[in-house]
Design a protein around this motif. Sequence first.
Motif, mmCIF file in Angstrom:
data_model
loop_
_atom_site.group_PDB
_atom_site.id
_atom_site.type_symbol
_atom_site.label_atom_id
_atom_site.label_comp_id
_atom_site.label_asym_id
_atom_site.label_seq_id
_atom_site.Cartn_x
_atom_site.Cartn_y
_atom_site.Cartn_z
ATOM 1 N N LEU A 1 13.136 6.961 2.701
ATOM 2 C CA LEU A 1 13.620 5.692 2.317
ATOM 3 C C LEU A 1 12.868 5.228 1.384
ATOM 4 C CD1 LEU A 1 14.887 3.042 3.691
ATOM 5 C CD2 LEU A 1 13.134 2.597 4.850
ATOM 6 N N CYS A 2 13.825 4.837 0.398
ATOM 7 C CA CYS A 2 13.279 4.176 -0.797
ATOM 8 C C CYS A 2 13.982 2.827 -1.160
ATOM 9 C CB CYS A 2 13.663 5.265 -2.022
ATOM 10 S SG CYS A 2 12.912 6.778 -1.876
ATOM 11 N N ALA A 3 13.186 2.139 -2.334
ATOM 12 C CA ALA A 3 13.633 0.747 -2.792
ATOM 13 C C ALA A 3 14.448 1.121 -4.213
ATOM 14 C CB ALA A 3 12.667 -0.141 -2.782
ATOM 15 N N MET B 1 0.827 -1.258 -0.184
ATOM 16 C CA MET B 1 0.027 0.166 0.013
ATOM 17 C C MET B 1 0.885 1.071 -0.002
ATOM 18 S SD MET B 1 -3.200 -1.257 2.443
ATOM 19 C CE MET B 1 -4.067 -2.740 2.121
ATOM 20 N N ALA B 2 0.611 2.289 -0.591
ATOM 21 C CA ALA B 2 1.472 3.280 -0.807
ATOM 22 C C ALA B 2 1.285 4.192 0.414
ATOM 23 C CB ALA B 2 0.865 4.403 -2.012
ATOM 24 N N PRO B 3 2.565 4.718 0.517
ATOM 25 C CA PRO B 3 2.927 5.560 1.754
ATOM 26 C C PRO B 3 2.154 6.965 1.636
ATOM 27 C CG PRO B 3 4.833 5.650 0.653
ATOM 28 C CD PRO B 3 3.867 4.655 -0.077
ATOM 29 N N ARG B 4 1.700 7.525 2.609
ATOM 30 C CA ARG B 4 1.264 8.905 2.575
ATOM 31 C C ARG B 4 2.273 9.800 2.326
ATOM 32 N NH1 ARG B 4 -2.528 9.686 7.585
ATOM 33 N NH2 ARG B 4 -1.021 8.388 8.567
ATOM 34 N N LEU B 5 2.330 10.882 1.446
ATOM 35 C CA LEU B 5 3.332 11.970 1.370
ATOM 36 C C LEU B 5 2.963 13.204 1.944
ATOM 37 C CD1 LEU B 5 4.366 10.795 -2.313
ATOM 38 C CD2 LEU B 5 5.342 10.068 -0.232
ATOM 39 N N ASP C 1 11.615 7.912 -11.590
ATOM 40 C CA ASP C 1 11.112 6.571 -12.191
ATOM 41 C C ASP C 1 12.155 5.282 -11.661
ATOM 42 O OD1 ASP C 1 9.138 7.827 -13.416
ATOM 43 O OD2 ASP C 1 10.560 8.339 -15.324
ATOM 44 N N ARG C 2 12.767 5.504 -10.645
ATOM 45 C CA ARG C 2 13.602 4.408 -10.198
ATOM 46 C C ARG C 2 13.601 4.158 -8.866
ATOM 47 N NH1 ARG C 2 20.270 3.877 -10.977
ATOM 48 N NH2 ARG C 2 20.878 2.181 -9.572
ATOM 49 N N TYR C 3 13.401 5.281 -8.048
ATOM 50 C CA TYR C 3 13.549 4.788 -6.492
ATOM 51 C C TYR C 3 12.245 4.966 -6.115
ATOM 52 C CZ TYR C 3 18.529 6.010 -7.551
ATOM 53 O OH TYR C 3 19.593 6.083 -8.064
ATOM 54 N N ARG C 4 11.743 3.559 -5.605
ATOM 55 C CA ARG C 4 10.203 3.680 -5.287
ATOM 56 C C ARG C 4 10.139 4.174 -3.624
ATOM 57 N NH1 ARG C 4 7.934 -1.010 -2.825
ATOM 58 N NH2 ARG C 4 9.893 -2.212 -3.755
ATOM 59 N N ILE C 5 9.386 5.236 -3.496
ATOM 60 C CA ILE C 5 9.484 5.723 -2.129
ATOM 61 C C ILE C 5 8.578 4.795 -1.223
ATOM 62 C CG2 ILE C 5 8.338 7.669 -0.701
ATOM 63 C CD1 ILE C 5 8.747 9.269 -3.165
ATOM 64 N N LEU C 6 9.200 4.592 0.327
ATOM 65 C CA LEU C 6 8.513 3.511 0.995
ATOM 66 C C LEU C 6 8.206 4.627 2.267
ATOM 67 C CD1 LEU C 6 11.246 0.780 1.260
ATOM 68 C CD2 LEU C 6 9.201 1.009 -0.113
ATOM 69 N N ARG C 7 8.682 5.520 2.814
ATOM 70 C CA ARG C 7 8.412 6.370 3.591
ATOM 71 C C ARG C 7 9.333 7.599 3.993
ATOM 72 N NH1 ARG C 7 11.174 5.217 8.888
ATOM 73 N NH2 ARG C 7 12.256 3.323 8.724
ATOM 74 N N THR C 8 8.909 8.628 4.754
ATOM 75 C CA THR C 8 9.808 9.663 4.900
ATOM 76 C C THR C 8 10.334 9.409 6.330
ATOM 77 O OG1 THR C 8 7.998 11.353 4.112
ATOM 78 C CG2 THR C 8 9.690 12.227 5.496
ATOM 79 N N GLN D 1 17.538 -4.521 -7.254
ATOM 80 C CA GLN D 1 16.908 -5.474 -6.780
ATOM 81 C C GLN D 1 15.952 -4.928 -5.534
ATOM 82 O OE1 GLN D 1 20.325 -6.570 -7.801
ATOM 83 N NE2 GLN D 1 19.259 -6.834 -9.793
ATOM 84 N N GLY D 2 15.700 -3.764 -5.491
ATOM 85 C CA GLY D 2 15.032 -3.258 -4.121
ATOM 86 C C GLY D 2 15.832 -2.988 -3.111
ATOM 87 N N ARG D 3 17.316 -2.856 -3.162
ATOM 88 C CA ARG D 3 18.254 -2.251 -2.200
ATOM 89 C C ARG D 3 17.573 -1.221 -1.511
ATOM 90 N NH1 ARG D 3 24.153 -0.521 -3.583
ATOM 91 N NH2 ARG D 3 23.284 0.985 -4.865
ATOM 92 N N LEU D 4 17.594 -0.911 -0.362
ATOM 93 C CA LEU D 4 17.210 0.314 0.405
ATOM 94 C C LEU D 4 18.208 1.179 0.242
ATOM 95 C CD1 LEU D 4 15.729 -1.388 3.904
ATOM 96 C CD2 LEU D 4 14.523 -0.512 1.746
ATOM 97 N N VAL D 5 17.718 2.348 0.016
ATOM 98 C CA VAL D 5 18.639 3.632 -0.055
ATOM 99 C C VAL D 5 17.809 4.912 0.627
ATOM 100 C CG1 VAL D 5 19.688 2.949 -2.266
ATOM 101 C CG2 VAL D 5 17.572 4.141 -2.454
ATOM 102 N N ALA D 6 18.618 5.968 1.086
ATOM 103 C CA ALA D 6 17.859 6.927 1.410
ATOM 104 C C ALA D 6 18.249 8.240 0.446
ATOM 105 C CB ALA D 6 18.855 7.502 2.759
ATOM 106 N N VAL D 7 17.008 8.818 -0.138
ATOM 107 C CA VAL D 7 17.145 9.772 -1.008
ATOM 108 C C VAL D 7 16.847 11.028 -0.411
ATOM 109 C CG1 VAL D 7 15.924 10.572 -3.198
ATOM 110 C CG2 VAL D 7 16.266 8.354 -2.809
ATOM 111 N N LYS D 8 17.896 11.903 -0.399
ATOM 112 C CA LYS D 8 17.957 13.298 0.376
ATOM 113 C C LYS D 8 17.493 14.267 -0.630
ATOM 114 C CE LYS D 8 20.503 16.004 3.459
ATOM 115 N NZ LYS D 8 21.690 16.161 4.310
#
Length: 503
Positions: A46-48, A1-5, A28-35, A53-60
């Motif tokens: 926090l993005c995948a 389920m999509a996170p609230r932004l 179009d690459r980093y799927r947003i999981l949560r803030t 392969q869905g590695r967790l990354v932090a997008v600032k």
Amino acid sequence: MAPRLTQQVVDLFGLEGLDEDSTAYVDDRYRILRTLGEGAFGTVLLCADEGKQGRLVAVKGLVSPSPTCQRSLMHEFVNARRLRHPQLVSVLDTGVCPRRGIYVVLEYVDGPDLVTVLDEEDRIDVDVAAEICRQIARGLSHMHRQDLVHRDVKPDNVYLEGATAKLGDFGASRARKQQGRATVIFTPGYAPPEAQRGTVGVEADAYALGALFHLAVTGRLPPTPGPRSRSPRVSPLLRRYGGARAEQLARRLLHPKPTQRLSDMQRIQQRFAALVRSNSRRKLRELVERVNLKRQRAHLEKRWAEFEQRFGEAMRPFGLDWVCVECRGPVSEGMLFCPWCGDLLRFRSDASFPRYCQRCEHGLHEAWAVCPWCGERYGATPAPGTRRARDRRYEDHCQACSGPLMRYMSFCPWCGEGYTWHTPGMEETCPGCGFSVAGELFGYCPFCGEVLNEAFAQQASERIHSLKAGRRSRRSGAATRGAWGQRRRHARFGADPRLSRSR
């Protein structure tokens, strides 16, 4: 389920018009999981990484006030991308936001920063502080060899994962050859006296590291040197908590004159290593684990409070008068899984459930022919006269055999007829079992264990589950009591009216 932004995220990354159920992406690459955090100048997500392969990354995402500032920030982060070291948070990618800003993709460190640790602990042992500073000095030594000065060493930028310390946030970093005309970036309390004149070099990083060490050991920043100070100033608490060697090292690092300051990071590592003990890394790992559990507890309590506020009336039929032993979250005896941490719930201690299902390990009434939670059959359908309906927990009747049903039974315990349940006020449906759920708050479906919120599930359970085996081995009666070991003193939602049901 999509996170609230939040609106800031939507504006910065140009996500207007996105449906609530749609998945949000950065570039179009980093799927947003949560803030992870927000501030006046940007946000951290926090993005995948779908490309890895869905590695967790932090997008600032950083808001830049002008094109010139944007180009400057991009240049500094491009320089930082060539830094690869175990004690430095890796910069993986950079890009331009649609709305006047840039974004930086960073290695995700699953742990607290040093500020969070000091907020929880006030101060830490001198050998643990020395181990943290020794590792940070290693990272700074690598940066200095690459002709880069960090210029913003402070507890906010030190991240702890297990027994490893990493230095991050390279937005203020600058090449050493540009130090003479650098803009002052240092945070007050960690800035050396020469920063006021705009002259910062490797000596400035050494001063900030000394201030960080002083804060970690004493809980206080060192006294600010005056404009005419000729000798370093430290708190008397440093000798009290750290000893003479720790005080001497801090004085060498905090000397107001850059030429007399200890600034060779190789030598600084050796000085900190002399304060480290054989069990310092183990103590650091235990400290980080303790703080992580406190953070996890606070996060769950925040979700429980929001859950009560939004669904209090609708969730009265749940009868959440039990708590999960692992995370202490409110649960109902109709649940198979804790919706907060995903732990398997086994209700076997009640006298009315003397046996348990061999498949799902949930409690069973002696008269039931079918496990109502997983559908496992244990005998022929009993005659109508033997079906007991006097228990107050029976709230409905099976449409196939007219046998009594308890709330949230997936199967009729008498004939095996399958059911799904709908809770008023909850419009989301679990894709695994069809029950209505609070997907934006639950990490897991409480009835089938389906992951509903990937970010909550990732955050919630790993650290709790890692301690489960050790705690259960020390808990008497755990083999028969399971995770339903304690009843709540007060029901959170009061009485239990009839629950609506849908076939």
